[in-house]
Structure formats: C-alpha cells, structure tokens
Design a protein around this motif. Sequence first.
Motif, PDB file in Angstrom:
ATOM      1  N   ALA A   1       1.734  17.321   3.380  1.00  0.00           N
ATOM      2  CA  ALA A   1       0.673  16.794   2.525  1.00  0.00           C
ATOM      3  C   ALA A   1       1.306  16.158   1.297  1.00  0.00           C
ATOM      4  O   ALA A   1       2.054  16.807   0.564  1.00  0.00           O
ATOM      5  CB  ALA A   1      -0.274  17.898   2.106  1.00  0.00           C
ATOM      6  N   VAL A   2       1.037  14.882   1.086  1.00  0.00           N
ATOM      7  CA  VAL A   2       1.550  14.170  -0.076  1.00  0.00           C
ATOM      8  C   VAL A   2       0.425  14.110  -1.099  1.00  0.00           C
ATOM      9  O   VAL A   2      -0.595  13.477  -0.873  1.00  0.00           O
ATOM     10  CB  VAL A   2       2.026  12.750   0.301  1.00  0.00           C
TER      11      VAL A   2
ATOM     12  N   LEU B   1       0.829  -1.199   0.000  1.00  0.00           N
ATOM     13  CA  LEU B   1       0.000   0.000   0.000  1.00  0.00           C
ATOM     14  C   LEU B   1       0.869   1.257   0.000  1.00  0.00           C
ATOM     15  O   LEU B   1       0.616   2.204  -0.756  1.00  0.00           O
ATOM     16  CB  LEU B   1      -0.942  -0.001   1.202  1.00  0.00           C
ATOM     17  N   LEU B   2       1.912   1.275   0.827  1.00  0.00           N
ATOM     18  CA  LEU B   2       2.828   2.414   0.862  1.00  0.00           C
ATOM     19  C   LEU B   2       3.530   2.596  -0.478  1.00  0.00           C
ATOM     20  O   LEU B   2       3.675   3.717  -0.972  1.00  0.00           O
ATOM     21  CB  LEU B   2       3.878   2.231   1.969  1.00  0.00           C
TER      22      LEU B   2
ATOM     23  N   SER C   1       8.014  12.265   4.034  1.00  0.00           N
ATOM     24  CA  SER C   1       7.020  13.344   3.927  1.00  0.00           C
ATOM     25  C   SER C   1       5.825  13.090   4.830  1.00  0.00           C
ATOM     26  O   SER C   1       5.335  13.992   5.505  1.00  0.00           O
ATOM     27  CB  SER C   1       6.544  13.488   2.489  1.00  0.00           C
ATOM     28  N   SER C   2       5.360  11.856   4.853  1.00  0.00           N
ATOM     29  CA  SER C   2       4.217  11.511   5.703  1.00  0.00           C
ATOM     30  C   SER C   2       4.568  11.650   7.176  1.00  0.00           C
ATOM     31  O   SER C   2       3.764  12.150   7.965  1.00  0.00           O
ATOM     32  CB  SER C   2       3.764  10.079   5.428  1.00  0.00           C
ATOM     33  N   ALA C   3       5.772  11.229   7.554  1.00  0.00           N
ATOM     34  CA  ALA C   3       6.179  11.290   8.957  1.00  0.00           C
ATOM     35  C   ALA C   3       6.283  12.730   9.452  1.00  0.00           C
ATOM     36  O   ALA C   3       5.979  13.016  10.612  1.00  0.00           O
ATOM     37  CB  ALA C   3       7.519  10.590   9.136  1.00  0.00           C
TER      38      ALA C   3
ATOM     39  N   LEU D   1       6.871   9.639  -5.991  1.00  0.00           N
ATOM     40  CA  LEU D   1       7.972   9.696  -5.045  1.00  0.00           C
ATOM     41  C   LEU D   1       8.528   8.297  -4.801  1.00  0.00           C
ATOM     42  O   LEU D   1       7.848   7.299  -5.053  1.00  0.00           O
ATOM     43  CB  LEU D   1       7.495  10.263  -3.697  1.00  0.00           C
ATOM     44  N   SER D   2       9.756   8.248  -4.293  1.00  0.00           N
ATOM     45  CA  SER D   2      10.289   6.961  -3.865  1.00  0.00           C
ATOM     46  C   SER D   2       9.622   6.600  -2.538  1.00  0.00           C
ATOM     47  O   SER D   2       9.010   7.455  -1.878  1.00  0.00           O
ATOM     48  CB  SER D   2      11.802   7.031  -3.693  1.00  0.00           C
ATOM     49  N   LEU D   3       9.744   5.342  -2.155  1.00  0.00           N
ATOM     50  CA  LEU D   3       9.116   4.891  -0.919  1.00  0.00           C
ATOM     51  C   LEU D   3       9.676   5.661   0.284  1.00  0.00           C
ATOM     52  O   LEU D   3       8.924   6.105   1.153  1.00  0.00           O
ATOM     53  CB  LEU D   3       9.321   3.384  -0.729  1.00  0.00           C
ATOM     54  N   SER D   4      10.981   5.868   0.318  1.00  0.00           N
ATOM     55  CA  SER D   4      11.572   6.586   1.454  1.00  0.00           C
ATOM     56  C   SER D   4      11.142   8.052   1.477  1.00  0.00           C
ATOM     57  O   SER D   4      10.852   8.607   2.538  1.00  0.00           O
ATOM     58  CB  SER D   4      13.096   6.475   1.438  1.00  0.00           C
ATOM     59  N   GLU D   5      11.062   8.696   0.306  1.00  0.00           N
ATOM     60  CA  GLU D   5      10.601  10.093   0.263  1.00  0.00           C
ATOM     61  C   GLU D   5       9.154  10.193   0.736  1.00  0.00           C
ATOM     62  O   GLU D   5       8.791  11.122   1.459  1.00  0.00           O
ATOM     63  CB  GLU D   5      10.707  10.646  -1.155  1.00  0.00           C
ATOM     64  N   TYR D   6       8.343   9.234   0.314  1.00  0.00           N
ATOM     65  CA  TYR D   6       6.939   9.232   0.714  1.00  0.00           C
ATOM     66  C   TYR D   6       6.810   9.066   2.234  1.00  0.00           C
ATOM     67  O   TYR D   6       6.069   9.803   2.890  1.00  0.00           O
ATOM     68  CB  TYR D   6       6.183   8.118  -0.005  1.00  0.00           C
ATOM     69  N   CYS D   7       7.550   8.115   2.798  1.00  0.00           N
ATOM     70  CA  CYS D   7       7.483   7.879   4.242  1.00  0.00           C
ATOM     71  C   CYS D   7       7.998   9.088   5.018  1.00  0.00           C
ATOM     72  O   CYS D   7       7.419   9.463   6.041  1.00  0.00           O
ATOM     73  CB  CYS D   7       8.284   6.626   4.612  1.00  0.00           C
TER      74      CYS D   7
END
Length: 100
Positions: free
Chosen positions: A41-42, A17-18, A35-37, A27-33
């Motif tokens: 707002a993603v 899901l992530l 930003s969310s952390a 975004l890459s998975l790490s960038e997404y995480c």
Amino acid sequence: MKRTYIKFRCSIYEKKLLMKRAERAGLSLSEYCRSSAFGNAVIERLTDEQSEHYKMLVKYKGNFTRIGNMFKKHNPRLASEVEQLAEEIRTHLYNFKKTK
C-alpha cells in the motif's frame, strides 16, 4: 544494493501520473513502482493544509463530546444530537485517515 534495471513502456500521460503519485507519496519514481508492483500500500502524505484540517476536526470532535457530556442530565435530547454530531466527525476522521 540495487544494480539491475527493469524497463517498461508507458504513455507520456501514464509517466506523468506515476511521477505525480510518487511525489505525493514522498517516494522516487522507482520506489513507487517497486512498491506498487509488490502490492504494498502506497500512502500519500498529507499536505500542510490537509494536516491542519485534520487537527481542527479532532479538536471539534473533542469539544462536541464534552458539550454532549455537559448536557446529559439537563437536556438529554440536545446531548444526544451533539453526541451524534461528534460521532459523524469521528467517522469522517476515520475515513480521512484510511484514504491517506
């Protein structure tokens, strides 16, 4: 320069899901995480199909506004109905923009 790793556990479903959400946001998975952390707002990017539909709605709203203006003097009731329709389209465009 990012040099430190942070690991966290999640289920396979959560990871997929992530990854899917990160892909939709471009975004890459790490960038997404990250930003969310940090509470940023993603925003997911629009697909080509969604972009075409958005452009079409913008065009329709403009056309209905022009039609309403054209009938203002001759048929006020029709003009108000057309203006109401243009306003509904504008509301949908605003919601469309806000969610994506």
